[in-house]
Structures are given as structure tokens and as C-alpha cells.
Design an enzyme around this catalytic site. Structure first.
Site, mmCIF file in Angstrom:
data_model
loop_
_atom_site.group_PDB
_atom_site.id
_atom_site.type_symbol
_atom_site.label_atom_id
_atom_site.label_comp_id
_atom_site.label_asym_id
_atom_site.label_seq_id
_atom_site.Cartn_x
_atom_site.Cartn_y
_atom_site.Cartn_z
ATOM 1 N N GLY A 14 35.888 -7.731 24.887
ATOM 2 C CA GLY A 14 35.957 -9.084 24.339
ATOM 3 C C GLY A 14 35.463 -9.153 22.912
ATOM 4 O O GLY A 14 34.531 -9.886 22.600
ATOM 5 N N ASN A 92 30.806 -7.510 26.830
ATOM 6 C CA ASN A 92 30.665 -8.787 26.120
ATOM 7 C C ASN A 92 31.724 -9.808 26.528
ATOM 8 O O ASN A 92 31.501 -11.014 26.374
ATOM 9 C CB ASN A 92 30.734 -8.543 24.608
ATOM 10 N N TYR A 164 29.681 -20.644 35.812
ATOM 11 C CA TYR A 164 29.468 -19.791 34.637
ATOM 12 C C TYR A 164 28.003 -19.360 34.551
ATOM 13 O O TYR A 164 27.701 -18.170 34.394
ATOM 14 C CB TYR A 164 29.871 -20.540 33.356
HETATM 15 P P1 NAD Z 1 34.682 -16.028 21.894
HETATM 16 O O1 NAD Z 1 35.606 -16.905 22.667
HETATM 17 O O2 NAD Z 1 34.638 -16.150 20.413
HETATM 18 O O3 NAD Z 1 34.974 -14.509 22.238
HETATM 19 C C1 NAD Z 1 35.401 -14.112 23.505
HETATM 20 C C2 NAD Z 1 36.060 -12.763 23.407
HETATM 21 O O4 NAD Z 1 36.393 -12.342 24.745
HETATM 22 C C3 NAD Z 1 37.360 -12.765 22.624
HETATM 23 O O5 NAD Z 1 37.465 -11.542 21.912
HETATM 24 C C4 NAD Z 1 38.431 -12.818 23.712
HETATM 25 O O6 NAD Z 1 39.645 -12.222 23.300
HETATM 26 C C5 NAD Z 1 37.762 -12.001 24.798
HETATM 27 N N1 NAD Z 1 38.230 -12.257 26.149
HETATM 28 C C6 NAD Z 1 38.257 -13.444 26.803
HETATM 29 N N2 NAD Z 1 38.765 -13.276 28.030
HETATM 30 C C7 NAD Z 1 39.046 -11.956 28.157
HETATM 31 C C8 NAD Z 1 39.602 -11.152 29.189
HETATM 32 N N3 NAD Z 1 39.983 -11.677 30.363
HETATM 33 N N4 NAD Z 1 39.754 -9.829 28.970
HETATM 34 C C9 NAD Z 1 39.395 -9.292 27.788
HETATM 35 N N5 NAD Z 1 38.866 -9.986 26.783
HETATM 36 C C10 NAD Z 1 38.698 -11.305 26.965
HETATM 37 O O7 NAD Z 1 33.256 -16.321 22.517
HETATM 38 P P2 NAD Z 1 31.786 -15.754 22.231
HETATM 39 O O8 NAD Z 1 30.916 -16.922 22.100
HETATM 40 O O9 NAD Z 1 31.805 -14.728 21.166
HETATM 41 O O10 NAD Z 1 31.460 -15.089 23.651
HETATM 42 C C11 NAD Z 1 31.111 -13.731 23.804
HETATM 43 C C12 NAD Z 1 30.157 -13.603 24.974
HETATM 44 O O11 NAD Z 1 28.962 -14.327 24.690
HETATM 45 C C13 NAD Z 1 30.678 -14.168 26.295
HETATM 46 O O12 NAD Z 1 30.298 -13.306 27.347
HETATM 47 C C14 NAD Z 1 29.948 -15.499 26.413
HETATM 48 O O13 NAD Z 1 29.830 -15.920 27.762
HETATM 49 C C15 NAD Z 1 28.628 -15.124 25.798
HETATM 50 N N6 NAD Z 1 27.808 -16.264 25.356
HETATM 51 C C16 NAD Z 1 28.217 -17.054 24.328
HETATM 52 C C17 NAD Z 1 27.406 -18.104 23.923
HETATM 53 C C18 NAD Z 1 27.787 -19.028 22.786
HETATM 54 O O14 NAD Z 1 27.087 -20.023 22.576
HETATM 55 N N7 NAD Z 1 28.835 -18.727 22.018
HETATM 56 C C19 NAD Z 1 26.199 -18.352 24.577
HETATM 57 C C20 NAD Z 1 25.805 -17.520 25.613
HETATM 58 C C21 NAD Z 1 26.629 -16.468 25.987
#
Ligand code: NAD
Length: 258
Positions: A14, A92, A164
Site C-alpha cells: 500500500g 502498510n 476498522y
Molecule cells: P492512503 O489511502 O493514502 O494510502 C493507502 C495505500 O494503500 C494506497 O497506496 C493504496 O493504493 C493502498 N491500498 C489500498 N487498498 C489496497 C489493497 N487492497 N491492496 C493493495 N494496496 C491497497 O492512506 P494512508 O493514510 O497513507 O494509510 C496507510 C496506512 O496507515 C493504512 O494502513 C491506514 O489504516 C493507516 N493509518 C492511517 C491514518 C491516517 O490518519 N491517515 C491513521 C492511522 C492509521
């Protein structure tokens, strides 16, 4: 400080945007061999790859939808075919998968959220273990798994995001189990647990709600992917964290102090 990351083979799931992309670029800047992943076809990823231009390491994109276990296996196989091994796995890929109250949740909703956040990390780790074991045996140091957890795992998540939050708590906890099973193989397991980070994750929220959330954080703002990246590097570096396993590092501007 992170000089031992040079030449390391690092797969980040991801990682076409947000936190994963920021971490991937940080690893590449240290001279690592970096595999990035998303669901998009390779033909749609040119702009993302151009962000790595001029960095010391090299990058390769692998398309795979990690909601499906067969795709997890394919991703690991393709990464190894290209780079010849794996030193660090970063689980990730993840996301909300939808927002709805308990009384509206059905099996499809449950499966979608759990497959993306829990099963994907489980299967990625399962298929990577033999490679990480081999990496540690060859280097005489540790290899490692780093997973992206969440503040939601600690405090239950917002209304409608219960599955989630629970899926991330599941991830936090299964790392503790993996420590017991694989420390003998010199594989470490640590979690980077973000607070509220400015990525596409929050794009559905109106700006007034975002302002209210920012105001509730002691640092009065969302974090950035670039502010998360050094925590991934710290856990990936044997020199920095070779005696650290089973830990959760919260990067949240003081939003929660567990
Ligand atoms: P984002 O949406 O910018 O990035 C998500 C990434 O995951 C993208 O590259 C997307 O292509 C990929 N992805 C989604 N579904 C997929 C699948 N089925 N197979 C392969 N790739 C997939 O979001 P982000 O905020 O960068 O999230 C990254 C991680 O951080 C996640 O695990 C999210 O739960 C976690 N997170 C984010 C936050 C926040 O506030 N942004 C807070 C806590 C945790």
C-alpha cells in the site's frame, strides 16, 4: 544514522500514496532496494515512480490486491524474483473500508474491512517469513516486519469505524504472538501507530470536521507522511533497533498518550 539500510531489500504494501509512499521514498533515499505496491496497473503508476528519480536506491512497482491471499503470495513471489530476497516487510496497506453503524453491518462489510487490514498483513507476513528467516541467517543480524497500526486500535475508533479499529487492534496483538514464535529466527516485529495523518484516508471529511479534529490534537494539526517515515526507518535499522521487538510507537502529536 540509518546507514545500514543501504542495500536492504524492503517491501512496503500500500505504498502508491500517503504514509506508504513517504516511507518508500525515505528508504530509497538511504539507498535501499524498495518494492512498492498498490492495486493500480503498472501503466497508471508512472507519476508515482517519477517521485523516486534521483534517490540513491532503486524502486520497483508490484500490482496486487492484498484483500486476496493469492495476491499476497504473488506479491511476495514477484518481489523475490526481482530483488533476490527480503530483509524488511512493511505491512502498510489498509484503510477504513467504509463507515457504518453496527446495526447496518453485514458479512460483506465485515469481510472487506478485516481482509484489508488483518488478513492482508497475516498472509503477507506468512509468505515472507521464510525469506526474513533466511535474511537474518545470512546477515547474522535481525530482519523485521513493521506494520502500520492506528490510534484507533487503542481508543476504539470513531462511530461507524468500529471494525476498522478492531482490525488494527487485532494487528497490534498478533504482533505480540509473532514475537513469541519467531524471535528464535532473529525476526523482529514492531508497529508504527499513526494518529491523524493528512492523507487520502481523510478525503471524505468536510473541512470543518477536519479543523475540529486538528483543534483536538495538542499539536493543533494533522501529521504528515514525512513525519511518519523516520519511525519506519528506525524499526527497519538493526543498528537502531536490533534489541527492540513487540513494541508500538505512537506518532500522533500528543493526540493520545497510552
Ligand atoms: P492512503 O489511502 O493514502 O494510502 C493507502 C495505500 O494503500 C494506497 O497506496 C493504496 O493504493 C493502498 N491500498 C489500498 N487498498 C489496497 C489493497 N487492497 N491492496 C493493495 N494496496 C491497497 O492512506 P494512508 O493514510 O497513507 O494509510 C496507510 C496506512 O496507515 C493504512 O494502513 C491506514 O489504516 C493507516 N493509518 C492511517 C491514518 C491516517 O490518519 N491517515 C491513521 C492511522 C492509521
Amino acid at each position: 544514522m540509518f546507514s545500514d539500510l543501504k542495500g536492504k531489500k524492503i517491501l512496503i504494501t500500500g505504498s502508491t500514496a500517503g504514509i506508504g509512499l513517504a516511507a518508500a521514498k525515505a528508504f530509497a533515499a538511504q539507498g535501499a532496494h524498495v518494492g512498492i505496491n498498490g492495486r493500480q496497473p503498472s501503466s497508471a503508476i508512472g507519476a508515482v515512480l517519477s517521485e523516486f528519480d534521483g534517490l540513491a536506491g532503486d524502486v520497483m512497482y508490484f500490482a496486487a490486491d492484498l484483500n486476496q491471499s493469492a495476491e499476497c503470495k504473488k506479491l511476495v513471489d514477484e518481489f523475490v524474483a526481482h530483488f533476490g530476497g527480503m530483509d524488511v516487510l512493511v505491512n502498510n496497506a489498509g484503510g477504513l473500508g467504509g463507515r457504518d453503524g453496527l446495526e447496518n453491518i453485514d458479512d460483506a462489510f465485515y469481510d472487506r474491512v478485516m481482509d484489508l487490514n488483518a488478513r492482508s498483513a497475516l498472509m503477507m507476513t506468512k509468505y515472507s517469513i521464510p525469506l526474513l528467516r533466511e535474511s537474518a541467517a545470512q546477515s547474522g543480524e535481525t530482519s523485521c516486519v513493521i506494520s502500520t497500526g492506528s490510534i484507533a486500535a487503542r481508543e476504539g475508533g470513531g462511530v461507524g469505524a468500529g471494525i476498522y479499529a478492531a482490525s488494527k487492534a487485532w494487528l497490534h496483538d498478533i504482533h505480540r504472538n509473532w514475537v513469541k514464535e519467531f524471535t528464535k529466527d532473529n525476526i523482529r516485529f514492531n508497529i508504527v501507530s499513526p494518529g491523524t495523518i493528512d492523507t487520502a484516508f481523510h478525503e471524505d471529511k468536510p473541512s470543518e470536521l477536519k479543523a475540529n479534529i486538528a483543534n483536538s490534537i495538542p499539536m493543533k494539526r494533522f501529521g504528515t507522511g514525512n513525519e511518519l517515515a523516520p519511525s519506519f526507518m528506525f524499526f527497519a535499522s538493526h543498528a537502531c533497533s536490533g534489541y527492540i521487538t513487540g513494541q508500538i510507537l505512537d506518532v500522533n502529536g500528543g493526540q493520545m498518550c497510552p
